[in-house]
Design an enzyme around this catalytic site. Structure first.
Site, PDB file in Angstrom:
ATOM      1  N   ASP A 132      37.598  38.507  35.423  1.00 51.66           N
ATOM      2  CA  ASP A 132      37.321  38.168  36.821  1.00 51.66           C
ATOM      3  C   ASP A 132      36.748  39.391  37.526  1.00 51.66           C
ATOM      4  O   ASP A 132      37.022  40.531  37.146  1.00 51.66           O
ATOM      5  CB  ASP A 132      38.596  37.724  37.549  1.00 51.66           C
ATOM      6  CG  ASP A 132      39.240  36.509  36.906  1.00 51.66           C
ATOM      7  OD1 ASP A 132      38.545  35.494  36.774  1.00 51.66           O
ATOM      8  OD2 ASP A 132      40.431  36.588  36.547  1.00 51.66           O
TER       9      ASP A 132
ATOM     10  N   ASP B 227      37.038  40.618  41.226  1.00 52.52           N
ATOM     11  CA  ASP B 227      37.650  40.432  42.540  1.00 52.52           C
ATOM     12  C   ASP B 227      37.111  41.482  43.499  1.00 52.52           C
ATOM     13  O   ASP B 227      36.798  42.616  43.113  1.00 52.52           O
ATOM     14  CB  ASP B 227      39.172  40.548  42.451  1.00 52.52           C
ATOM     15  CG  ASP B 227      39.780  39.457  41.569  1.00 52.52           C
ATOM     16  OD1 ASP B 227      39.137  38.389  41.433  1.00 52.52           O
ATOM     17  OD2 ASP B 227      40.875  39.664  41.034  1.00 52.52           O
TER      18      ASP B 227
ATOM     19  N   ASP C 262      50.296  46.584  42.408  1.00 52.15           N
ATOM     20  CA  ASP C 262      51.426  46.683  41.485  1.00 52.15           C
ATOM     21  C   ASP C 262      51.388  47.918  40.599  1.00 52.15           C
ATOM     22  O   ASP C 262      52.343  48.701  40.560  1.00 52.15           O
ATOM     23  CB  ASP C 262      51.529  45.401  40.643  1.00 52.15           C
ATOM     24  CG  ASP C 262      50.197  44.987  40.027  1.00 52.15           C
ATOM     25  OD1 ASP C 262      49.220  45.762  40.134  1.00 52.15           O
ATOM     26  OD2 ASP C 262      50.140  43.891  39.433  1.00 52.15           O
TER      27      ASP C 262
END
Length: 448
Positions: free
Chosen positions: A54, A56, A127
Site C-alpha cells: 500500500d 499511504d 506504533d
C-alpha cells in the site's frame, strides 16, 4: 526535537517505484499548499528494496479539505477519520497528521483519535519506529523523527516510547509487532519482547473483529508459518486461538505444514493478495486443526456484507456434490477470545472442500464440468487444489482451467429450455407475436 533528514542522494526511494495514482494525490495536495508525505510501511519497504503493498499518505489537509480536492474521495471511520481516494479497485489512503490522544479517564485504551497535529506529533503517535518514516514529495527527502532509520539498519522492531504504555493503549500492536518481525525477518527489541510477554493477556480487551482482520493479513502476507511459531513463543496465540497454540506446542504437524504451503503459494506470485478468499485462508488454518468448517466454536457476525453466494442453498449444493450435509457442530468450550468467523465464509469453505473429490474425477470431466459450471466458489476450489492438492494438484487445476466453460442454460430443443433460461433457447430468434384485432360489430339498432 530536530529530525534526521536524508536528502535525495542519501537514500534509495525513487518516484518511479511509487504508484502513479499515489503520486497524483501527493502532487495535488502539494500544489494546493498542503504538506504531503508518503508515510508508514510504504517508505519502510522502499528503503528495504521491497515492493510496498500500500501507499499511504499523510497530509496537513483536514478530511473535508481532501474531499474537496478529489471527487473520488470517501471519508470513512469513526475512531480514525480517513480519506479513501479511489482509482477503480485501487484505494489510496490519506490521513491528516494527528497527535497522540489521551485515553478516557479510568481507561488505558484509546477509543478515538481524531486530534489533528503536526508531522512530528504524528510520527510519535505511530506504533513502531520503522513505520514512522516520511517521504516528502516537495524535497524528495526522507524524514525520521524517532530513530526508524537506525532500526532499519539493525533490522529491529521497536515501539515508539514505553512499550508497556503503547500496548495498553492498543493491545493489537502486540500482534502487529510479531507479524511485522516475521514478514521482514527482523528481530524484536528485548524491551518490546518483555512487554509482550507481560501484557499478553491484554489482547482479550481488543475487538475480536480487529483481531480477525489481523489474522487475515497474517495469512495473506506470505510468512504465516513463522508468525504462528512466534505468536506461540510469545504466549499470545493461547489467548487468541487455543487449538492452534496446542497444535504448535505438539510440534505443529499438519497446521504448520498447511501454513507453509499457503506461504509458498503466496510468494510464488501466481495470485494477487486480494484474490485469496477468506474461506481459502480459513481452511488453511482450521482444517488442519480438525475444527469443523461449520461452527468452529466461534461467534458469527451480526451484520454480514452481501456476498455472491447469498441465497445459495448450501445443503442442496452439498447434496448435489454427493456429500452429506454436516450437522451443526456443538459449541466449543469458551476460549479467551472468540473470533467472529462469518457464517458466509464457513459455508463457502464447506463447498470448497466438498468439491475436491469431484475435481479429481478426470474421467468424468464433462459431467463434473456441467455440475460445477457457474458456481462462484469454483475458482477458490481450484486454488485449494493447487495449494493443498499434493504433487498433482497444480496439474489438475491447470486441466480444469484449460477446459472450455460450459453453458449453464439447457440445450436447444430440450424440454423446458425456454422456461429455464427465461427466454427462447440460444441460437433461435424470438418469434414475434401477431396481435389479433377484434372485429368490432356495429350495435344493432333498436326495433321500433
Amino acid at each position: 526535537m530536530s529530525p534526521r533528514i536524508l536528502p535525495r542522494p542519501a537514500h534509495t526511494v525513487s518516484r518511479k517505484d511509487i504508484d502513479p495514482d499515489a503520486l497524483k494525490v501527493l502532487y495535488r495536495l502539494k500544489n494546493h499548499g498542503y504538506l504531503a508525505y508518503l508515510v508508514g510501511g510504504g517508505v519502510r519497504d522502499l528503503l528495504l528494496g521491497r515492493r510496498p503493498k500500500d501507499f499511504d499518505i499523510g497530509t496537513s489537509a483536514h478530511p473535508q479539505q481532501v474531499k474537496r480536492l478529489f471527487r473520488n474521495c470517501f471519508i470513512i471511520g469513526r475512531r480514525f477519520r480517513l480519506c479513501h481516494v479511489r482509482f477503480g479497485r485501487k484505494v489510496v489512503e490519506v490521513s491528516t497528521f494527528r497527535r497522540q490522544a489521551a485515553a478516557d479517564e479510568g481507561d488505558t485504551l484509546i477509543r478515538r483519535d481524531n486530534t489533528f497535529g503536526t508531522p512530528e506529533e504524528d510520527a510519535f503517535r505511530r506504533d513502531f519506529t520503522v513505520n514512522a518514516l516520511f517521504y516528502d514529495i516537495a524535497t524528495f527527502s526522507v524524514i525520521d523523527y524517532v530513530g526508524g532509520l537506525e532500526d532499519l539498519e539493525r533490522r529491529t522492531i521497536r515501539t515508539i516510547g514505553d512499550p508497556g504504555v503503547r500496548f495498553r493503549e492498543d493491545p493489537v500492536r502486540m500482534l502487529r509487532a510479531v507479524a511485522l518481525a516475521a514478514r521482514l525477518d527482523f528481530s524484536i527489541d528485548p524491551d518490546t519482547v518483555e512487554a509482550i510477554r507481560f501484557l499478553r493477556g491484554e489482547i482479550v480487551k481488543s475487538s475480536s473483529a480487529r483481531i480477525l482482520e489481523e489474522f487475515y493479513k497474517i495469512l495473506r502476507q506470505g510468512a504465516a508459518r513463522r508468525t504462528f511459531e512466534m505468536l506461540h513463543d510469545m504466549g499470545l496465540l493461547a489467548y487468541i486461538l487455543p487449538a492452534a497454540d496446542e497444535a504448535v506446542a505438539r510440534g505443529g504437524g499438519d497446521l504448520l505444514a498447511s501454513l507453509g504451503r499457503l506461504d509458498e503459494f503466496r510468494r510464488s506470485g501466481r495470485v494477487a493478495v486480494e484474490d485469496l478468499d477468506h474461506a481459502l485462508l480459513l481452511g488453511s488454518l482450521l482444517v488442519p486443526l480438525g475444527l469443523p468448517p461449520r461452527g468452529a466454536g466461534t461467534r458469527e457476525r451480526r451484520r454480514e456484507e452481501p456476498d455472491a453466494d447469498e441465497g445459495l442453498d448450501v445443503a442442496a449444493e452439498m447434496a448435489s456434490l454427493g456429500v452429506d450435509s454436516e450437522p451443526e457442530a456443538p459449541a466449543a468450550p469458551a476460549s479467551f477470545l472468540a473470533l467472529p468467523f462469518a457464517r458466509r465464509d464457513l459455508d463457502r469453505l464447506r463447498l470448497i472442500l466438498a468439491a475436491q473429490p469431484r475435481l479429481r474425477e478426470i474421467h468424468r470431466s464433462g459431467r463434473v464440468r456441467q455440475m460445477l459450471a457457474g458456481r462462484n466458489y469454483l475458482d477458490q476450489a481450484l486454488r485449494w487444489l493447487e495449494i493443498h492438492g499434493g504433487a498433482d494438484g497444480g496439474e489438475l487445476a491447470a486441466h480444469w482451467r484449460s477446459l472450455e466453460p460450459v453453458a449453464t442454460t439447457p440445450a436447444s430443443g430440450a424440454p423446458g429450455a425456454e422456461s429455464a433460461a427465461g427466454g427462447p433457447p440460444p441460437g433461435r430468434r424470438p418469434r414475434r407475436r401477431r396481435r389479433r384485432h377484434r372485429r368490432r360489430t356495429s350495435p344493432t339498432p333498436p326495433t321500433p
